[in-house]
Design an enzyme around this catalytic site. Structure first.
Site, PDB file in Angstrom:
ATOM      1  N   GLU A  81       0.883  -1.161   0.000  1.00 14.18           N
ATOM      2  CA  GLU A  81       0.000   0.000   0.000  1.00 14.18           C
ATOM      3  C   GLU A  81       0.923   1.214   0.000  1.00 14.18           C
ATOM      4  OE1 GLU A  81      -2.818   0.503   3.198  1.00 14.18           O
ATOM      5  OE2 GLU A  81      -3.509   2.354   2.247  1.00 14.18           O
ATOM      6  N   LYS A 122       4.539   1.117  10.008  1.00 14.80           N
ATOM      7  CA  LYS A 122       4.647   2.308   9.161  1.00 14.80           C
ATOM      8  C   LYS A 122       4.170   3.555   9.907  1.00 14.80           C
ATOM      9  CE  LYS A 122       3.241   0.018   5.074  1.00 14.80           C
ATOM     10  NZ  LYS A 122       2.459   0.066   3.848  1.00 14.80           N
ATOM     11  N   ARG A 169       5.730 -13.013   9.423  1.00 14.56           N
ATOM     12  CA  ARG A 169       6.403 -11.726   9.187  1.00 14.56           C
ATOM     13  C   ARG A 169       7.849 -11.810   9.634  1.00 14.56           C
ATOM     14  NH1 ARG A 169       2.282  -7.889   8.851  1.00 14.56           N
ATOM     15  NH2 ARG A 169       3.659  -6.095   8.761  1.00 14.56           N
TER      16      ARG A 169
HETATM   17  P1  ATP Z   1      -0.076  -1.782   6.642  1.00 15.20           P
HETATM   18  O1  ATP Z   1      -0.901  -2.745   5.813  1.00 15.20           O
HETATM   19  O2  ATP Z   1      -0.393  -1.766   8.074  1.00 15.20           O
HETATM   20  O3  ATP Z   1       0.049  -0.419   6.046  1.00 15.20           O
HETATM   21  P2  ATP Z   1       2.096  -3.520   5.938  1.00 15.20           P
HETATM   22  O4  ATP Z   1       3.444  -3.553   6.559  1.00 15.20           O
HETATM   23  O5  ATP Z   1       1.269  -4.748   5.890  1.00 15.20           O
HETATM   24  O6  ATP Z   1       1.395  -2.338   6.656  1.00 15.20           O
HETATM   25  P3  ATP Z   1       1.808  -3.368   3.078  1.00 15.20           P
HETATM   26  O7  ATP Z   1       2.130  -2.246   2.186  1.00 15.20           O
HETATM   27  O8  ATP Z   1       0.410  -3.845   3.137  1.00 15.20           O
HETATM   28  O9  ATP Z   1       2.296  -2.939   4.501  1.00 15.20           O
HETATM   29  O10 ATP Z   1       2.774  -4.588   2.772  1.00 15.20           O
HETATM   30  C1  ATP Z   1       3.045  -5.074   1.485  1.00 15.20           C
HETATM   31  C2  ATP Z   1       3.392  -6.535   1.575  1.00 15.20           C
HETATM   32  O11 ATP Z   1       4.518  -6.717   2.405  1.00 15.20           O
HETATM   33  C3  ATP Z   1       2.258  -7.344   2.171  1.00 15.20           C
HETATM   34  O12 ATP Z   1       2.094  -8.528   1.402  1.00 15.20           O
HETATM   35  C4  ATP Z   1       2.735  -7.652   3.554  1.00 15.20           C
HETATM   36  O13 ATP Z   1       2.230  -8.889   4.007  1.00 15.20           O
HETATM   37  C5  ATP Z   1       4.241  -7.707   3.372  1.00 15.20           C
HETATM   38  N1  ATP Z   1       4.923  -7.388   4.624  1.00 15.20           N
HETATM   39  C6  ATP Z   1       4.775  -6.281   5.365  1.00 15.20           C
HETATM   40  N2  ATP Z   1       5.528  -6.338   6.485  1.00 15.20           N
HETATM   41  C7  ATP Z   1       6.183  -7.523   6.438  1.00 15.20           C
HETATM   42  C8  ATP Z   1       7.107  -8.181   7.309  1.00 15.20           C
HETATM   43  N3  ATP Z   1       7.507  -7.606   8.450  1.00 15.20           N
HETATM   44  N4  ATP Z   1       7.564  -9.394   6.953  1.00 15.20           N
HETATM   45  C9  ATP Z   1       7.170  -9.965   5.799  1.00 15.20           C
HETATM   46  N5  ATP Z   1       6.303  -9.404   4.939  1.00 15.20           N
HETATM   47  C10 ATP Z   1       5.806  -8.200   5.247  1.00 15.20           C
END
Ligand code: ATP
Ligand code: MG
Length: 552
Positions: free
Chosen positions: A33, A269, A259
């Site tokens: 996102e 974030k 994760r």
């Molecule tokens: P949010 O959705 O709360 O803004 P997010 O960290 O999930 O935060 P995204 O932009 O949705 O951010 O993440 C993009 C991709 O990266 C998603 O598929 C998410 O699952 C993956 N991702 C995010 N953080 C991690 C992590 N710490 N380890 C592995 N994959 C991650």
């Protein structure tokens, strides 16, 4: 790279799908996102998704999951693309946007309404919460659940036309208010939000939820394996429900993995944004940030980050990886790949009293790898050494310059301390020494060998440089567990040294080039601030892991 690939459950699953013929070409996606910069956790997701596509001869899409216009921006879209490329990956085709499927999602929402599987609900957010039940109690049906199809259609059209205010109504799926899985208790598909979107402008006053959008994005793009993190495991039945009840062109499959969390790091974030907004760091790419842009500016090589992501493995159990593992991957990579150079952090004047003529020394750029070549350094009678490398007197443990004792100047002659001068406060400001050899790299003829080697920089030719010594941003191992993570900041995460001296050749250092300053650590020419006239180097990482020794 492939030699180092370990087996993991994702690889095993994909292999099985290819063998059974249920999948012919692997298609994955990285779906950020655009509401912040990418961080080390995203690097894991990127290496997993692009890595699997690569390994199995498939494709990986970069798709912006842009369904929350208020928090998203073009700056983030740009930085994300730059970071993915810098990490060494190229997505298949054009960049994709969930927002370019909005019209299709809308049609599919109407499809659910027509199948009596979705309804417009007028409950306020607070009312909806009380109807939702709890983990132990079933929810209650909304009083709007059985609206006739025509009424739902009409209201949903009005929602789309912007006839209602934000929050006034939502579109919900009609699934099961008693489900033990809360995600199936008539989840929201659309919310009203009069917001300008960075891609679609003011076309839409309603936006789909993550749950309604994500699987359908995968279906439209022909994604075979939709890999996400474990918190979506409970959403998988809903993911599958949409795929089952909609006329989608393709059936993707969601698979979750744990994760990546590293110690001494926050990856929320929201909290990273707070560090930026409150000027606790200089920006998303501050070298102390766990963002990819920050790690890059710190001098972490993309290859070391990729190697680390592979090394930590891919599993289904959450845990925290010691950040020292990442640091060690960086150190190992740089030990092999960084040319050596000399830098004197706290310059102390040294005069060689008996050196008649300057010498031109040929010094190898890497101790173990002749391919790095060598460089010429001029050693005249006026040099700088580090204040820490001189003592008037010292015991045998101190293998540097001492009055009456010998030491070798790196790549050059052996010298013996003669005398020193002090300022009014008693600080040594000038050391005099004599050369006891005349040919570089040889031992003194009288057989009294030096015990150590010290760094030096020519006083005439050396360059004054700014050195930024960075350290971990947080002082505690799990800052995200602190009530106030910002109270757990490491007060010593940055020390700026002005007036360090570096060897003259570093005027040619390219921004982002990393060197090992011998005995000091690895330093990168700052991506933005470094110039030939005013060099700026950031500490990437020390030569050894000293964190636990110095922070108890
Ligand atoms: P949010 O959705 O709360 O803004 P997010 O960290 O999930 O935060 P995204 O932009 O949705 O951010 O993440 C993009 C991709 O990266 C998603 O598929 C998410 O699952 C993956 N991702 C995010 N953080 C991690 C992590 N710490 N380890 C592995 N994959 C991650
Ligand atoms: Mg997310």
């Amino acid at each position: 790279m492939s030699a180092a690939l370990r087996s993991n459950f994702l690889r095993t699953q994909i292999q099985a799908d290819l063998e059974s013929g249920s999948v012919s070409t692997v298609v994955t996606r990285f779906p950020p996102e655009p509401n912040g910069y990418l961080h080390i956790g995203h690097a894991k997701s990127i290496t997993v998704n692009f890595g699997l596509a690569d390994q199995f001869g498939g494709r990986c899409h970069l798709r912006f999951d842009d369904t929350n216009p208020e928090k998203e921006s073009q700056e983030f879209i740009n930085s994300i693309q730059e970071d993915v490329r810098w990490l060494g990956y190229q997505w298949d085709g054009e960049v994709r946007y969930a927002s370019s499927y909005f019209e299709q999602f809308f049609e599919w929402a109407l499809h659910l309404i027509d199948a009596s599987l979705a309804y417009v609900c007028d409950l306020s957010a607070e009312e909806a919460r009380s109807y939702r039940g709890t983990l132990t109690e079933p929810g209650q049906d909304s009083p709007y659940r059985n609206r006739p199809i025509e009424v739902n259609r009409e209201l949903f059209m009005q929602m789309r036309n912007g006839d209602f205010a934000d929050g006034e109504r939502v579109l919900r799926a009609k699934i099961d208010m008693a489900s033990s899985n809360m995600n199936l208790r008539d989840p929201i598909l659309y919310r009203i939000r009069h917001a300008t979107h960075h891609q679609t402008g003011n076309q839409w006053p309603i936006y789909p939820t993550y749950d309604f959008a994500h699987g359908q994005e995968d279906a439209i793009e022909g994604v075979t394996h939709s890999i996400c993190t474990l918190e979506f495991e409970d959403h998988r039945p809903l993911y599958d429900w949409f795929i089952e009840h909609l006329p989608v062109p393709h059936r993707p499959r969601q698979i979750e993995f744990a994760r990546l969390n590293t110690s001494y790091t926050i990856t929320s974030k929201r909290k990273l944004k707070q560090l930026v907004d409150e000027n606790i760091v200089t920006g998303w790419d501050d070298p102390r940030m766990p963002t990819i842009a920050g790690l890059r500016r710190r001098g972490y090589p993309a290859a070391a980050i990729r190697h680390f992501c592979e090394e930590v493995g891919t599993s289904r159990s959450d845990g925290t990886v010691d950040v020292a593992m990442l640091e060690s991957a960086v150190r190992d990579h740089l030990n092999q790949h960084a040319p050596r150079a000399m830098c004197v952090m706290q310059p102390l004047r040294l005069t060689l009293t008996n050196l008649a003529e300057s010498l031109v020394l040929t010094v190898p750029n890497h101790p173990a790898n002749p391919e790095f070549g060598s460089r010429e350094l001029v050693m005249g009678s006026e040099l700088y050494i580090d204040q820490a490398d001189f003592r008037e007197e010292a015991n045998k443990q101190f293998k540097r310059l001492v009055l009456g004792k010998r030491v070798r100047l790196r790549g050059g002659l052996v010298i013996e301390g003669e005398s020193c001068e002090k300022d009014a406060d008693g600080n040594v400001v000038h050391v005099l020494a004599r050369c006891v050899t005349s040919v570089p790299g040889t031992d003194p003829e009288d057989g009294v060998k030096p015990k150590g080697v010290i760094q030096w920089v020519s006083a005439d030719e050396g360059l004054a440089a700014t050195i930024r010594r960075y350290d971990r941003l947080f002082a505690v191992a799990e800052p995200s567990r602190e009530e106030d993570a910002l109270a757990a900041l490491n007060a010593q995460s940055l020390e700026v040294i002005e007036g360090a001296m570096v060897e003259p050749g570093l005027s040619e250092a390219e921004p982002e080039q990393v060197f090992q300053f011998e005995r000091e650590g690895y330093f990168v020419a700052d991506r933005y601030d470094h110039t030939a006239e005013a060099p700026v180097f950031n500490l990437t990482i020390g030569l050894r892991d000293t964190w636990s020794a110095t922070h108890g």
